[in-house]
Write a protein that holds these residues in place. Sequence first.
Motif, PDB file in Angstrom:
ATOM      1  N   ILE A   1      15.379 -11.795 -36.689  1.00  0.00           N
ATOM      2  CA  ILE A   1      16.023 -10.586 -37.196  1.00  0.00           C
ATOM      3  C   ILE A   1      16.680  -9.891 -36.015  1.00  0.00           C
ATOM      4  O   ILE A   1      16.006  -9.492 -35.061  1.00  0.00           O
ATOM      5  CB  ILE A   1      15.003  -9.664 -37.884  1.00  0.00           C
ATOM      6  CG1 ILE A   1      14.372 -10.391 -39.087  1.00  0.00           C
ATOM      7  CG2 ILE A   1      15.669  -8.365 -38.325  1.00  0.00           C
ATOM      8  CD1 ILE A   1      13.304  -9.594 -39.802  1.00  0.00           C
ATOM      9  N   LYS A   2      17.988  -9.782 -36.050  1.00  0.00           N
ATOM     10  CA  LYS A   2      18.745  -9.232 -34.919  1.00  0.00           C
ATOM     11  C   LYS A   2      18.338  -7.788 -34.660  1.00  0.00           C
ATOM     12  O   LYS A   2      18.213  -6.976 -35.578  1.00  0.00           O
ATOM     13  CB  LYS A   2      20.250  -9.316 -35.177  1.00  0.00           C
ATOM     14  CG  LYS A   2      21.095  -8.976 -33.961  1.00  0.00           C
ATOM     15  CD  LYS A   2      22.583  -9.116 -34.263  1.00  0.00           C
ATOM     16  CE  LYS A   2      23.023 -10.553 -34.335  1.00  0.00           C
ATOM     17  NZ  LYS A   2      23.109 -11.180 -32.982  1.00  0.00           N
ATOM     18  N   GLY A   3      18.124  -7.476 -33.369  1.00  0.00           N
ATOM     19  CA  GLY A   3      17.699  -6.144 -32.983  1.00  0.00           C
ATOM     20  C   GLY A   3      16.213  -5.928 -33.091  1.00  0.00           C
ATOM     21  O   GLY A   3      15.692  -4.892 -32.661  1.00  0.00           O
ATOM     22  N   VAL A   4      15.498  -6.917 -33.652  1.00  0.00           N
ATOM     23  CA  VAL A   4      14.043  -6.817 -33.816  1.00  0.00           C
ATOM     24  C   VAL A   4      13.333  -7.949 -33.093  1.00  0.00           C
ATOM     25  O   VAL A   4      12.328  -7.735 -32.413  1.00  0.00           O
ATOM     26  CB  VAL A   4      13.658  -6.832 -35.313  1.00  0.00           C
ATOM     27  CG1 VAL A   4      12.142  -6.865 -35.495  1.00  0.00           C
ATOM     28  CG2 VAL A   4      14.250  -5.620 -36.029  1.00  0.00           C
ATOM     29  N   ASP A   5      13.862  -9.161 -33.200  1.00  0.00           N
ATOM     30  CA  ASP A   5      13.172 -10.347 -32.696  1.00  0.00           C
ATOM     31  C   ASP A   5      13.683 -10.848 -31.345  1.00  0.00           C
ATOM     32  O   ASP A   5      13.429 -11.986 -30.978  1.00  0.00           O
ATOM     33  CB  ASP A   5      13.278 -11.488 -33.706  1.00  0.00           C
ATOM     34  CG  ASP A   5      12.394 -11.265 -34.916  1.00  0.00           C
ATOM     35  OD1 ASP A   5      11.459 -10.458 -34.806  1.00  0.00           O
ATOM     36  OD2 ASP A   5      12.638 -11.903 -35.956  1.00  0.00           O
ATOM     37  N   ASP A   6      14.402 -10.023 -30.602  1.00  0.00           N
ATOM     38  CA  ASP A   6      14.905 -10.471 -29.305  1.00  0.00           C
ATOM     39  C   ASP A   6      13.895 -10.285 -28.183  1.00  0.00           C
ATOM     40  O   ASP A   6      14.114 -10.715 -27.057  1.00  0.00           O
ATOM     41  CB  ASP A   6      16.200  -9.735 -28.952  1.00  0.00           C
ATOM     42  CG  ASP A   6      17.307 -10.056 -29.942  1.00  0.00           C
ATOM     43  OD1 ASP A   6      17.208 -11.086 -30.626  1.00  0.00           O
ATOM     44  OD2 ASP A   6      18.263  -9.274 -30.031  1.00  0.00           O
ATOM     45  N   ASN A   7      12.785  -9.627 -28.473  1.00  0.00           N
ATOM     46  CA  ASN A   7      11.661  -9.517 -27.539  1.00  0.00           C
ATOM     47  C   ASN A   7      12.051  -8.960 -26.170  1.00  0.00           C
ATOM     48  O   ASN A   7      11.535  -9.382 -25.138  1.00  0.00           O
ATOM     49  CB  ASN A   7      10.991 -10.889 -27.374  1.00  0.00           C
ATOM     50  CG  ASN A   7      10.435 -11.400 -28.692  1.00  0.00           C
ATOM     51  OD1 ASN A   7       9.869 -10.636 -29.465  1.00  0.00           O
ATOM     52  ND2 ASN A   7      10.602 -12.680 -28.954  1.00  0.00           N
TER      53      ASN A   7
END
Length: 250
Positions: free
Chosen positions: A166-172
């Motif tokens: 999920i872009k903006g959420v899963d980029d860690n």
Amino acid sequence: MRRSAALWLALVFAMPAGAQTHGSNKDDKIAVSLSYDDALASQLDNAIPALNKLGFKASFYILPDAQTMQLRMNEWKAVAKQGHELGNHSLYHPCSGSKPYREWVSDEHDLDRYTRARAIREVLSANVFLHAIDGKTQRTFTPPCFDTQAAGEDFIESLKAHFIAIKGVDDNGRSVLWAPSNVTGQQLIDYVRNVSSQVQLINIIFHGVGGDHLSVSVDAHAQLLDYLAANTNKYDVDSYINIMQKQAKE
């Protein structure tokens, strides 16, 4: 998205997000995800030919009720066959109407009036629609307005099992993210060129390209692509789903 949304998004994304230090990619290249929100006509007319000319794969976050989906469905099917990702952007682009510069949000599609169950149902229904177009069972999601709550309840956590990322959420913490509007090609290039050497992923989220809302010019977009093509030793341009799958293996 209605044109009156432009002011709010321009203000939110006027400055790039900061990145945390996590080390470089295994191949010492910075991944670049070029994505395009809202299924706009200018993307079909201008962005996709420019990407295909240079062999770049990108992600297009689709709204099933967008006019281009009704009038130009076969072209979107062709986009998927060309190797681009058709990503999920929910059914109706719902956003929280209570946040600043959200006067454009209708009561019908105001996340503050949604239930958590409705928000989840609409996202998963969009997956069914997209599967009918491209036949794929795996994809990524970009939450409209990057809102994550419906009537104060988080709905993103329950969606994670249904997406590669999920872009903006899963980029860690490994990425930067910018949604440019009304900028020059040089500004786009400078943004990419000046990220920290520790950044692993650059997300650039376009909307209109030479038209529509939150637009950048065709020339500015082309200048960025030409820069990336001239520097393939530094940058790995790919769809968001491919990038996240590669990084998961590292």
